[in-house]
Design an enzyme around this catalytic site. Structure first.
Site, PDB file in Angstrom:
ATOM      1  N   HIS A 171     -36.245   6.264  -7.869  1.00 15.06           N
ATOM      2  CA  HIS A 171     -35.441   5.065  -7.603  1.00 15.06           C
ATOM      3  C   HIS A 171     -34.796   4.577  -8.891  1.00 15.06           C
ATOM      4  O   HIS A 171     -35.089   5.088  -9.972  1.00 15.06           O
ATOM      5  CB  HIS A 171     -36.272   3.966  -6.925  1.00 15.06           C
ATOM      6  CG  HIS A 171     -37.326   3.348  -7.783  1.00 15.06           C
ATOM      7  ND1 HIS A 171     -38.440   4.035  -8.221  1.00 15.06           N
ATOM      8  CD2 HIS A 171     -37.453   2.093  -8.301  1.00 15.06           C
ATOM      9  CE1 HIS A 171     -39.193   3.240  -8.950  1.00 15.06           C
ATOM     10  NE2 HIS A 171     -38.617   2.041  -9.024  1.00 15.06           N
ATOM     11  N   ASP A 226     -37.145   1.433 -15.821  1.00 15.46           N
ATOM     12  CA  ASP A 226     -38.356   2.090 -16.332  1.00 15.46           C
ATOM     13  C   ASP A 226     -38.567   3.473 -15.706  1.00 15.46           C
ATOM     14  O   ASP A 226     -39.530   4.167 -16.040  1.00 15.46           O
ATOM     15  CB  ASP A 226     -39.597   1.196 -16.153  1.00 15.46           C
ATOM     16  CG  ASP A 226     -39.930   0.897 -14.703  1.00 15.46           C
ATOM     17  OD1 ASP A 226     -39.003   0.533 -13.939  1.00 15.46           O
ATOM     18  OD2 ASP A 226     -41.108   1.037 -14.324  1.00 15.46           O
ATOM     19  N   HIS A 275     -47.233   4.207 -12.055  1.00  9.34           N
ATOM     20  CA  HIS A 275     -47.802   3.168 -12.926  1.00  9.34           C
ATOM     21  C   HIS A 275     -49.335   3.191 -12.915  1.00  9.34           C
ATOM     22  O   HIS A 275     -49.943   3.551 -11.909  1.00  9.34           O
ATOM     23  CB  HIS A 275     -47.355   1.766 -12.482  1.00  9.34           C
ATOM     24  CG  HIS A 275     -45.918   1.466 -12.776  1.00  9.34           C
ATOM     25  ND1 HIS A 275     -45.504   0.937 -13.981  1.00  9.34           N
ATOM     26  CD2 HIS A 275     -44.811   1.630 -12.027  1.00  9.34           C
ATOM     27  CE1 HIS A 275     -44.187   0.771 -13.948  1.00  9.34           C
ATOM     28  NE2 HIS A 275     -43.731   1.185 -12.780  1.00  9.34           N
TER      29      HIS A 275
END
Ligand code: ZN
Ligand code: FE
Length: 257
Positions: free
Chosen positions: A54, A58, A169
């Site tokens: 996406h 980051d 993450h």
């Protein structure tokens, strides 16, 4: 031979997953080029492709720098603006990474962003799901609706149980702490929280997870379970009629601490 994906740490808590076979390497969501370049250099690898889930910085911030001295394909969601995108992808598309002898299937998983996609390799059973499904949690709803995210997570939950989950993450400890708050009686959640605490105390990564573990302990995949619904109803002191209502309540609860 094809090796188990390696996590390249970036920023505070991002993981850039590196897939490699022999001296060839493909990275997923390179938000920063520097840690990727130094890892490639250190391992003596040739970067042959980039996969994007996406458009958030980051996840794409390092793409242009990685492309500066390379002419390599960039795969990513057709419905988002991705730097250097050469292969726009939609639901059901297949990505063939010849150098890795690996095939990935694309799943549309809107919710965190509207065009978010995930990559599923049926063999050897890997899922790269960006910021949609996290270990013990899920991404925030920046662009999509609770209904979209609930549907996206249901699709991921339906993948084979032994699928390894490579998310983007290191949020697992905070997620499991929240899960334990929502289902304080759940022994599986309690055990996982303790395992994750021990891993983090030792400075270790908590990934990959598996679909089986997520289905058992991730509250965001359990919105259909009465215990979850009841817990949310108690927290908000309001009735919740559908699984989507429970999911939305859970997401709101987590967002507001
Ligand atoms: Zn994101
Ligand atoms: Fe992210």
């Amino acid at each position: 031979m094809l090796q188990t994906p390696t996590a390249i740490a970036a920023f505070q808590d991002n993981y850039i997953w590196a897939l490699r076979r022999d001296n060839h390497c493909v990275v997923v969501d390179p938000g920063d080029a520097a840690p990727v370049e130094s890892w490639l250099h250190q391992q003596g690898l040739l970067l042959t492709g980039i996969l994007i889930t996406h458009h958030h910085p980051d996840h794409v911030g390092g793409v242009n720098a990685l492309l500066e001295h390379r002419d390599i394909p960039v795969y990513g969601p057709a419905r988002e603006t991705i730097p250097g995108l050469t292969h726009p992808l939609n639901d059901g598309d297949r990505v063939k990474l010849a150098e890795l002898d690996l095939e990935l299937e694309v799943l549309d998983v809107p919710g965190h962003t509207l065009g978010h996609i995930a990559y599923h390799a049926r063999q050897p059973g890997w899922l790269f799901c960006g910021d949609t499904l996290f270990a013990g949690g899920c991404g925030r709803l920046f662009e999509g609706t609770p209904e979209q995210m609930h549907h996206s997570l249901s699709r991921l939950a339906a993948l084979p149980e032994d699928t390894q989950v490579f998310c983007a993450h290191e949020y697992t400890l905070a997620n499991l702490t929240f899960a334990a708050k929502v289902t304080p009686e759940d022994p599986d959640v309690r055990t996982r929280l303790n395992d994750v605490k021990a891993l983090r105390d030792a400075g270790h990564i908590t990934l990959p997870s598996t679909i089986a573990v997520e289905r058992r302990t991730n509250p965001f995949l359990r919105a259909t379970e009465p215990a979850l619904r009841q817990s949310c109803e108690r927290h908000f002191d309001a009735p919740l009629d559908t699984p989507v209502d429970s999911f939305a309540a859970l997401r709101r609860w987590k967002d507001n601490g």
